[in-house]
Enzyme design. Structure first.
Site, PDB file in Angstrom:
ATOM      1  N   HIS B 182       0.816  -1.199   0.000  1.00 25.35           N
ATOM      2  CA  HIS B 182       0.000   0.000   0.000  1.00 25.35           C
ATOM      3  C   HIS B 182       0.857   1.259   0.000  1.00 25.35           C
ATOM      4  CE1 HIS B 182      -3.247   2.740   0.945  1.00 25.35           C
ATOM      5  NE2 HIS B 182      -4.047   1.767   0.592  1.00 25.35           N
ATOM      6  N   PRO B 183       0.522   2.234  -0.843  1.00 23.26           N
ATOM      7  CA  PRO B 183       1.415   3.381  -1.031  1.00 23.26           C
ATOM      8  C   PRO B 183       1.282   4.515  -0.031  1.00 23.26           C
ATOM      9  CG  PRO B 183      -0.391   3.494  -2.587  1.00 23.26           C
ATOM     10  CD  PRO B 183      -0.602   2.243  -1.805  1.00 23.26           C
ATOM     11  N   CYS B 184       0.443   4.371   0.998  1.00 23.54           N
ATOM     12  CA  CYS B 184       0.247   5.517   1.899  1.00 23.54           C
ATOM     13  C   CYS B 184       1.538   6.090   2.435  1.00 23.54           C
ATOM     14  CB  CYS B 184      -0.506   5.194   3.160  1.00 23.54           C
ATOM     15  SG  CYS B 184      -2.098   4.585   3.052  1.00 23.54           S
ATOM     16  N   GLY B 185       2.470   5.267   2.829  1.00 21.38           N
ATOM     17  CA  GLY B 185       3.636   5.813   3.517  1.00 21.38           C
ATOM     18  C   GLY B 185       4.776   6.181   2.593  1.00 21.38           C
ATOM     19  N   THR B 186       4.642   5.814   1.299  1.00 17.94           N
ATOM     20  CA  THR B 186       5.782   5.915   0.381  1.00 17.94           C
ATOM     21  C   THR B 186       6.395   7.301   0.328  1.00 17.94           C
ATOM     22  OG1 THR B 186       4.901   4.145  -1.001  1.00 17.94           O
ATOM     23  CG2 THR B 186       6.533   5.591  -1.989  1.00 17.94           C
TER      24      THR B 186
END
Lengths: 707, 236
Positions: B182-186
């Site tokens: 999941h890209p939320c923290g990228t």
């Protein structure tokens, strides 16, 4: 390692790999275009030379193996060309419409037909022009589009030499070739594999001149290769990785070589790569001896080739329900949503509690529909709706689970229609509808109806027992009485939502009077009257109130003798969604509070973030006003004279059961007498007459009762 | 330095990149990968034009690395997928000719095939790693089986990390469920990697090295390492 002369030449069978994209595309084709048409469908398979020392390359089917889905495209797939990783191989698919038809297919006949095509291509010379036809394949299948499982079976027809070819020797190419030859051949192969016009040509000729220069050529250049001084190798892309066995494509290649060019001794080259480059250590060179009699090529040879499934001659099956069944996809999407919330915002979110809580909704109207939807949004799966009404024409506007269709032909039962609607929204919900009226005090029943009413009481009691949390969402005060009593008796989480014209009340009932606060929500034994007093003193002050605790009259018939506008419950439309949403959020907060139903009632203040609980405060009552666009939280404690939850009433119920209920229903003053409300009112009336008495006397007056 | 670049230098970098930047970053990444990592299959660009009304540029697509094989050792193998078939559909001995030329295989290696796609997410404005795994017959692997293939330290990281969260969602181009990180923290940890140093934005340095740095973190979940040489700040 080289093999002894004269040993039988064995081949490693071709292996299949069907990418799930193939089945996705095929399902779509079947549903949208083919329908029940089960005529054979041309498809394209792909393979390439083995590029891994431990894993064979497979004959692969992808989505693009099938024709396009667009309506104007023909039912023939587009072959890819020039792709070095995908040599296009023609194949045919026989898909049946039933599993019985699948098992009943004449497999030998189908195999023979495809083998005949290969033989025909060899005899006519087409195989020399377009050599990929030598690896033609057959696929039979049954696509079960209800269970999303696919039964299938590949055949890779191989023409049999009779007698079979013998293996003279077989060894890595780097051992058979001289160093300079090996290098030259590597280079030539890499060039061949890089060029778009030859990269996907899986059969070829190799000539090596006396100067160790290797050249790779197309099969049709056979005549030009005839030269005594040149070494000639028959090369092919070998998908197999085994160091001692050539791959399956060699079988039909040998049949071609024998039939077309009449050779008895064949030097073959199994071309294999490593990470995309020619590798002479992995590639093999061998010599085969063909001893078929004169005239062998005049008749079509026998063929074999059905793929084994872990060594057995049975079909394969793959289940793609997880990625294709819409219901499962909906469930995993819903779960994902909640898990994301837990990950990013609320690590203490208890998804198990939400998915396992059993909710009973009394009333499937404006409040019931909204509460049900909100519960599903929180991951609640077990929902029961109780309502005895039918969907009326005015309902769909405000009752969000119904549409016009539910109103036709007199209207469906709300409980039933609501459940169907919930399942349409989220098929995995476990929803049940109960068409039933809730017995109400002040609505007396005659002798004929008595048994039915008692049945309804028992049924309601059973329903409440079977659930963890009860929402009181009906449209009259009196219909909430019996459920409140039953919930207090069994200590169930009870949430009431009630609407005025532009105001609402959402509250959670306190724990029942006979429950302990230490985590046990089981009923205690009926206490003696001495104990009752003790518990009463200890608990009464802390037990939060229920919907009736503040009332000084027993619930009575509120529906007769009202004017028309009083009978139609008219509320501002925005109220029901607001109240319903708050009711559900209140439940979620209770479920996450360590004390649950026993939690104290919090009051909101303007300081944000002071609550210890991650979800915030847990109020007792929320009263809101649309006229003010305001909302406030209140706390109310239980009343010792409450007609629904006080210990006197509950004891009476426990002792007399349904008889008690019936009395309450038939005699409106019965509850007031029982709880002392009658006394209370008498004393209140009496008090109001004595205006002239001194203030001191008030304190001493025995008739005054502390409220 | 043109105006756009000088503007870029003024704005503190937020860890994200634009769609056209992604294409540049992808080209740089796959080229470097081929150069420094020749023993592994290459990353290929798969163009996938979507019919957006808003899409103005042609280079839409994703990076694809397919066919990584993970061979299970014989101790791990369990034929829990054995089919019990009635003999309705088998072929009797008399029907098919006796064929001694076909090699009979006795040991069946269980191979897990892995495909990885790096897809740009327009809403988060970062690359996202999509992956899936399947057996040799095409049967997809559920995530709990994939977890067994992950390096030991990765499983632990996955459970405890607030940066990595594996979900199953529809692949934006293939319309089938794939797993993704999941890209939320990228963008947050990308910012950390580059120390939020806006000056690194000179000459598109960040764009060129974005995917390399990004992959050096993401790849660890699967034990896919980037050779050190790739991380060197060689100006190309």
């Amino acid at each position: 390692m080289s093999k002894k002369e004269g040993a039988l030449l064995q081949f490693s069978p071709m292996q299949s790999l069907v990418d799930e994209g193939f089945w996705h595309r095929f399902s779509s084709l079947k549903l949208n275009k083919l329908g029940i048409d089960d005529s054979p469908l041309p498809i394209i398979g792909f393979y390439a030379p083995c590029s891994h020392s431990q894993v064979s390359n497979h004959l692969t089917l992808l989505a693009e193996s099938l024709p396009s889905e667009s309506s104007d495209a023909s039912l023939v797939p587009e072959p890819s060309s020039g792709n070095r990783n995908k040599c296009s191989i023609p194949g045919i698919l026989y898909n049946t419409n039933t599993v019985e038809a699948f098992h009943a297919l004449d497999k030998m006949k189908l195999l023979k037909e495809e083998a005949a095509k290969i033989w025909n291509d060899i005899v006519t010379g087409k195989a020399v022009e377009d050599c990929s036809v030598l690896s033609r394949f057959l696929l039979i299948s049954f696509a079960d589009l209800k269970k999303w499982s696919f039964h299938y079976w590949f055949a890779f027809p191989a023409l049999m030499l009779d007698p079979p070819a013998a293996l003279v020797n077989l060894r890595p190419a780097s051992q058979w070739l001289r160093a300079a030859e090996a290098e030259s051949l590597s280079t030539a192969c890499n060039e061949w594999r890089k060029s778009k016009s030859t990269a996907d040509v899986p059969f070829f000729l190799v000539t090596i001149d006396p100067q160790s220069r290797a050249t790779v050529r197309l099969l049709k250049e056979w005549e030009a290769c005839q030269s005594d001084s040149h070494k000639v190798l028959f090369g092919f892309y070998d998908p197999c990785h085994f160091p001692n066995t050539p791959g399956w494509p060699l079988r039909n290649f040998l049949a071609l070589i024998s039939a077309k060019w009449n050779l008895k001794s064949v030097q073959f080259f199994c071309y294999r790569e490593n990470r995309g480059f020619a590798d002479m250590g992995l590639s093999l060179v061998g010599e085969a001896l063909i001893t078929v009699p004169e005239g062998w090529k005049n008749t079509m040879p026998n063929a074999v080739g059905w793929e084994l499934n872990k060594g057995r001659k049975v079909p394969r099956c793959i289940s793609l329900a997880q990625s294709m069944d819409p219901t499962r996809l909906a469930v995993s999407a819903a779960d994902l949503n909640l898990k994301l919330m837990r990950w990013r915002a609320l690590p203490s979110l208890n998804l198990n509690a939400l998915s396992s809580v059993k909710c009973l909704l009394l009333g499937a109207g404006t409040l019931g529909c909204q509460v049900a939807r909100m519960l599903m949004a929180w991951g609640v799966r077990k929902i029961t709706l109780v309502d005895n009404g039918k969907v009326a024409m005015s309902n769909p506007l405000r009752q969000s689970l119904y549409t016009l269709d539910d109103c036709l032909n007199g209207g469906s039962f709300k409980a039933t229609a609501a459940v169907e609607s919930l399942k349409r929204i989220f098929p995995a919900v476990e929803a049940e509808g109960v068409v039933m009226a809730i017995p109400m005090p002040g609505h007396p029943v005659n002798n004929q109806e008595q048994e039915n009413v008692l049945d309804d009481c028992r049924r309601l009691s059973d329903l409440i027992d079977a659930h963890d949390s009860v929402f009181l969402l009906t449209d009259t005060r009196e219909s909430r009485w019996l459920p409140t009593l039953l919930c207090a008796n069994t200590n169930k989480i009870t949430i009431t939502a009630a609407l005025g014209f532009d105001s609402f009340l959402v509250m959670r009932h306190g724990a029942g009077p006979f429950s302990h606060a230490h985590g046990s929500d089981a009923e205690t034994a009926i206490p003696s009257s001495a104990d009752v007093h003790k518990i009463k003193d200890a608990k009464e002050n802390h037990r939060l109130g229920c919907y009736f605790c503040n009332d000084v009259v027993a619930p009575t018939d509120s529906t007769s003798n009202r004017t028309l506008d009083q009978q139609c419950t008219v509320t501002r439309p925005g109220l029901a969604p607001i109240a319903s949403a708050l009711a559900v959020e209140l439940l979620v907060s209770i479920l996450h509070h360590p004390q649950g139903i026993f939690a104290e009632g919090d009051i909101s203040n303007n300081v944000i973030g002071t609550s210890e609980q991650p979800l915030g405060i847990l109020p007792h009552q929320i009263r809101g006003s649309l006229a003010q666009f305001s909302q406030m939280t209140l706390v109310g404690y239980s009343s010792p004279s409450c007609t629904a939850c006080c210990d006197t009433v509950l004891l009476e119920y426990r002792n007399k059961g349904m008889e008690f209920i019936l009395q309450a229903i038939n005699h409106p003053t019965y509850l007031e007498d029982l709880t002392g409300l009658t006394e209370l009112m008498k004393s209140a009336t009496a008090f109001s007459l004595d205006w002239d008495k001194d203030d001191d006397d008030v304190d001493n007056d025995d008739d005054c009762v502390e409220i | 330095m043109n105006q756009k670049e000088s503007e870029r230098n003024l704005i503190p970098w937020d860890g994200a990149l634009s769609s056209s930047d992604f294409f540049c970053a992808a080209s740089a990444f796959s080229e470097k990968w081929k150069r420094f990592n020749p023993s592994v299959p290459p990353w290929l660009w798969v163009p996938s034009p979507k019919h957006h009304l808003l899409s103005s540029h042609k280079e839409e697509g994703y990076l694809s690395l397919e066919g990584m094989c993970f061979i299970k050792s014989s101790e791990d193998q369990k034929s829990c997928r054995s089919q019990t078939w009635k003999e309705e559909s088998s072929i009797s001995q008399e029907e098919e000719a006796v064929d001694n030329a076909a090699l009979v295989q006795s040991c069946f290696d269980e191979v897990n095939h892995y495909d990885f796609h790096i897809v740009y997410s327009p809403s988060y404005r970062v690359p996202v790693l999509y992956f899936r795994s399947y057996h040799s017959d095409g049967q997809p692997l559920p995530f709990d089986e994939i977890e067994k293939d992950l390096p030991n330290h990765s499983a632990k990281i996955h459970l405890e990390s607030k940066w990595t969260f594996i979900t199953q969602e529809e692949h934006p181009y293939l319309n089938r469920p794939w797993y993704k990180l999941h890209p939320c923290g990228t963008s947050e940890w990308m910012k950390l990697l580059f120390h939020g140093d806006a000056s690194l934005n000179k000459n598109g340095f960040v764009i060129e090295h974005y995917l390399v740095s990004w992959f050096s973190v993401i790849g660890q979940v699967f034990g896919l390492k980037i050779p050190l040489a790739m991380l060197e700040t060689v100006s190309c």
